[in-house]
Motif scaffolding. Structure first.
Motif, short mmCIF file in Angstrom:
data_model
loop_
_atom_site.label_atom_id
_atom_site.label_comp_id
_atom_site.label_asym_id
_atom_site.label_seq_id
_atom_site.Cartn_x
_atom_site.Cartn_y
_atom_site.Cartn_z
N VAL A 130 -4.28 -0.63 6.84
CA VAL A 130 -4.27 0.75 6.34
C VAL A 130 -3.58 1.67 7.33
CG1 VAL A 130 -5.71 2.65 5.52
CG2 VAL A 130 -6.40 0.28 5.07
N ALA A 131 -3.93 1.57 8.61
CA ALA A 131 -3.29 2.40 9.63
C ALA A 131 -1.80 2.12 9.70
CB ALA A 131 -3.95 2.16 10.99
N SER A 132 -1.42 0.86 9.56
CA SER A 132 0.01 0.51 9.60
C SER A 132 0.76 1.19 8.46
CB SER A 132 0.18 -1.01 9.51
OG SER A 132 -0.33 -1.64 10.67
N ALA A 133 0.17 1.17 7.27
CA ALA A 133 0.81 1.82 6.13
C ALA A 133 0.96 3.31 6.38
CB ALA A 133 0.00 1.56 4.86
N ILE A 134 -0.06 3.94 6.95
CA ILE A 134 0.00 5.38 7.25
C ILE A 134 1.10 5.66 8.27
CG2 ILE A 134 -1.26 7.27 8.35
CD1 ILE A 134 -3.82 6.12 7.03
N LEU A 135 1.21 4.84 9.29
CA LEU A 135 2.25 5.04 10.30
C LEU A 135 3.64 4.77 9.74
CD1 LEU A 135 0.47 3.36 13.34
CD2 LEU A 135 0.90 5.80 13.05
N MET A 136 3.76 3.83 8.82
CA MET A 136 5.05 3.52 8.20
C MET A 136 5.53 4.65 7.27
SD MET A 136 4.15 -0.49 7.46
CE MET A 136 5.43 -0.80 6.26
N GLU A 137 4.56 5.25 6.56
CA GLU A 137 4.89 6.35 5.65
C GLU A 137 3.74 7.36 5.66
OE1 GLU A 137 6.05 8.96 4.22
OE2 GLU A 137 7.64 7.65 3.43
N PRO A 138 3.79 8.32 6.61
CA PRO A 138 2.69 9.27 6.77
C PRO A 138 2.37 10.07 5.51
CG PRO A 138 4.11 9.34 8.69
CD PRO A 138 4.81 8.49 7.68
N LEU A 165 0.83 -1.20 0.00
CA LEU A 165 0.00 0.00 0.00
C LEU A 165 0.86 1.25 0.00
CD1 LEU A 165 -2.59 1.57 0.11
CD2 LEU A 165 -2.78 1.06 2.56
N VAL A 166 1.92 1.26 0.79
CA VAL A 166 2.84 2.41 0.80
C VAL A 166 3.43 2.61 -0.60
CG1 VAL A 166 5.05 3.27 1.64
CG2 VAL A 166 3.39 2.29 3.24
N GLU A 167 3.94 1.55 -1.17
CA GLU A 167 4.57 1.63 -2.49
C GLU A 167 3.58 2.10 -3.56
OE1 GLU A 167 6.76 -1.34 -5.74
OE2 GLU A 167 6.26 -2.07 -3.73
N ARG A 168 2.40 1.52 -3.54
CA ARG A 168 1.40 1.84 -4.56
C ARG A 168 0.89 3.27 -4.39
NH1 ARG A 168 -0.90 -1.98 -7.78
NH2 ARG A 168 -0.03 -3.65 -6.49
N ALA A 169 0.70 3.68 -3.14
CA ALA A 169 0.21 5.03 -2.89
C ALA A 169 1.24 6.08 -3.29
CB ALA A 169 -0.16 5.19 -1.41
N MET A 170 2.48 5.87 -2.91
CA MET A 170 3.52 6.86 -3.21
C MET A 170 3.77 6.99 -4.71
SD MET A 170 4.18 8.28 -0.41
CE MET A 170 5.56 9.31 -0.95
N ALA A 171 3.44 5.96 -5.48
CA ALA A 171 3.60 6.01 -6.93
C ALA A 171 2.40 6.66 -7.62
CB ALA A 171 3.82 4.60 -7.47
N SER A 172 1.36 7.00 -6.86
CA SER A 172 0.15 7.57 -7.46
C SER A 172 0.37 9.00 -7.89
CB SER A 172 -1.00 7.51 -6.46
OG SER A 172 -1.34 6.18 -6.14
N PRO A 173 -0.13 9.37 -9.08
CA PRO A 173 -0.03 10.77 -9.53
C PRO A 173 -0.77 11.70 -8.58
CG PRO A 173 -0.72 9.31 -11.32
CD PRO A 173 -0.81 8.51 -10.05
N GLU A 174 -0.35 12.93 -8.53
CA GLU A 174 -0.95 13.92 -7.63
C GLU A 174 -2.44 14.09 -7.89
OE1 GLU A 174 -1.22 16.58 -4.56
OE2 GLU A 174 0.53 15.38 -5.12
N ASP A 175 -2.84 14.01 -9.17
CA ASP A 175 -4.24 14.25 -9.52
C ASP A 175 -5.06 12.96 -9.64
OD1 ASP A 175 -3.01 13.26 -11.75
OD2 ASP A 175 -3.93 14.66 -13.17
N ASP A 176 -4.50 11.84 -9.20
CA ASP A 176 -5.20 10.57 -9.33
C ASP A 176 -4.97 9.72 -8.07
OD1 ASP A 176 -6.71 8.55 -10.44
OD2 ASP A 176 -5.09 7.77 -11.72
N PRO A 177 -5.62 10.09 -6.97
CA PRO A 177 -5.37 9.38 -5.71
C PRO A 177 -5.82 7.92 -5.78
CG PRO A 177 -7.30 10.78 -5.50
CD PRO A 177 -6.66 11.13 -6.82
#
Length: 305
Positions: A142-150, A118-130
């Motif tokens: 989900v909470a773990s991913a947020i805590l790992m990479e806020p 989830l961290v990897e996939r989210a960080m690769a997301s375009p700014e205009d395409d969450p």
């Protein structure tokens, strides 16, 4: 102490608006826990016009169907594999194992393949395409991913079936109550959140064995699987109905008007699972009703394809 990025109110409200284009999403699910997760998985896969599913994550759960959260997660992972074998649309979608336990503290993430993906996939997301993170179980992954990479809170929108209606006497609901720290993280960190409650809202999503027999059973192998899953959920189906809670999250992304909603300030969650309110807190989108017939009509119709 973990510091979360602060999203401007303008950007937050943009993210909380209903998407105007096809949604990129991942589905975080405790698939073996109940019968509604299976319906939600199939509904999402049968909605390719609105949804592009990038991954499935197995969520932990602990009740009479599991020996503990790790066992619940593994059983959910295996159930996802079972559905993938029946549904061609799922064959190319990766499935990841999630957390084997719950958060032990407010800043103690549970490492897992799901959280890291989830961290990897989210960080690769375009700014205009969450990336839309649809969660229909304990919110641990989900909470773990947020805590790992806020920073991912700037890249995602969370759609979570959790808690009860704000008017309910308490919010001690299975998904929310399993992991208090994770639930608080998602409510407190400022991530764009669509909260879809259980009692008082998605509790409208009732169906019966005769209805499932009529509109689901003859829809191929997946229809037979869903029918048999429903049939096994009760020994006596006379005057019996069952809530298919989790399809509400998919229906929201398909058509907002079926789930009337509003902006509210994110509630504060107490240790005894009650909400309190502070008008200085960030906004979330809160669903307060479900048009049951419209949702089931869409789901049944899509099984035809």
């Amino acid at each position: 102490m973990i510091s979360f990025p602060k999203i401007t109110q303008e950007k937050l409200l943009q993210r909380l608006a209903h998407p105007t284009k096809k949604v990129r999403m991942v589905l975080d699910t405790d698939t073996y826990n109940e019968i509604d997760d299976q319906f939600a998985v199939v509904y999402a896969l049968k909605s390719p016009g609105q949804l592009q599913i990038e991954a499935f994550y197995a969520a932990p759960f602990h009740n009479e169907l599991s020996d503990g959260p790790a066992d619940g997660m593994e059983k959910s992972y295996q159930e996802l594999q079972k559905i993938a074998a029946l549904l061609p649309e799922m064959s190319e979608v990766p499935i990841y194992r999630g957390s084997t336990g719950y958060l032990s503290g407010a800043e103690s993430p549970q490492d897992s393949d799901a959280a890291r993906n989830l961290v990897e996939r989210a960080m690769a997301s375009p700014e205009d395409d969450p990336l839309y993170v649809v969660a229909i179980g304990a919110i641990t992954n989900v909470a773990s991913a947020i805590l790992m990479e806020p920073r991912i809170i700037e890249k995602i929108v969370v759609v979570w079936l959790g808690g009860h209606a704000l008017s309910w006497p308490d919010t001690k609901e299975f998904n929310l109550a399993q992991d208090l720290h994770a639930s608080r993280t998602v409510l407190n960190c400022g991530v764009p959140l669509v909260l879809i409650p259980c009692m008082g809202v998605t509790s409208h999503l009732l169906t019966t064995l005769p209805e499932v027999r009529e509109f689901v059973l003859d829809k191929g192998e997946i229809g037979k699987y869903l029918y048999e899953t429903y049939e096994k959920c009760a020994k006596d189906h006379f005057a019996y109905s069952r809530v298919i809670w989790d399809i509400a999250t998919i229906a929201y992304l398909v058509e907002e008007s079926w789930l009337p909603n509003e902006l509210v300030h994110s509630p504060i969650l107490s240790e005894d699972f009650r909400y309190s309110y502070d008008a200085s807190r960030h906004f979330i989108r809160y669903v307060h009703f479900v048009r049951r017939d419209r949702v089931f009509r869409d789901f049944f119709s899509k099984l035809e394809g």
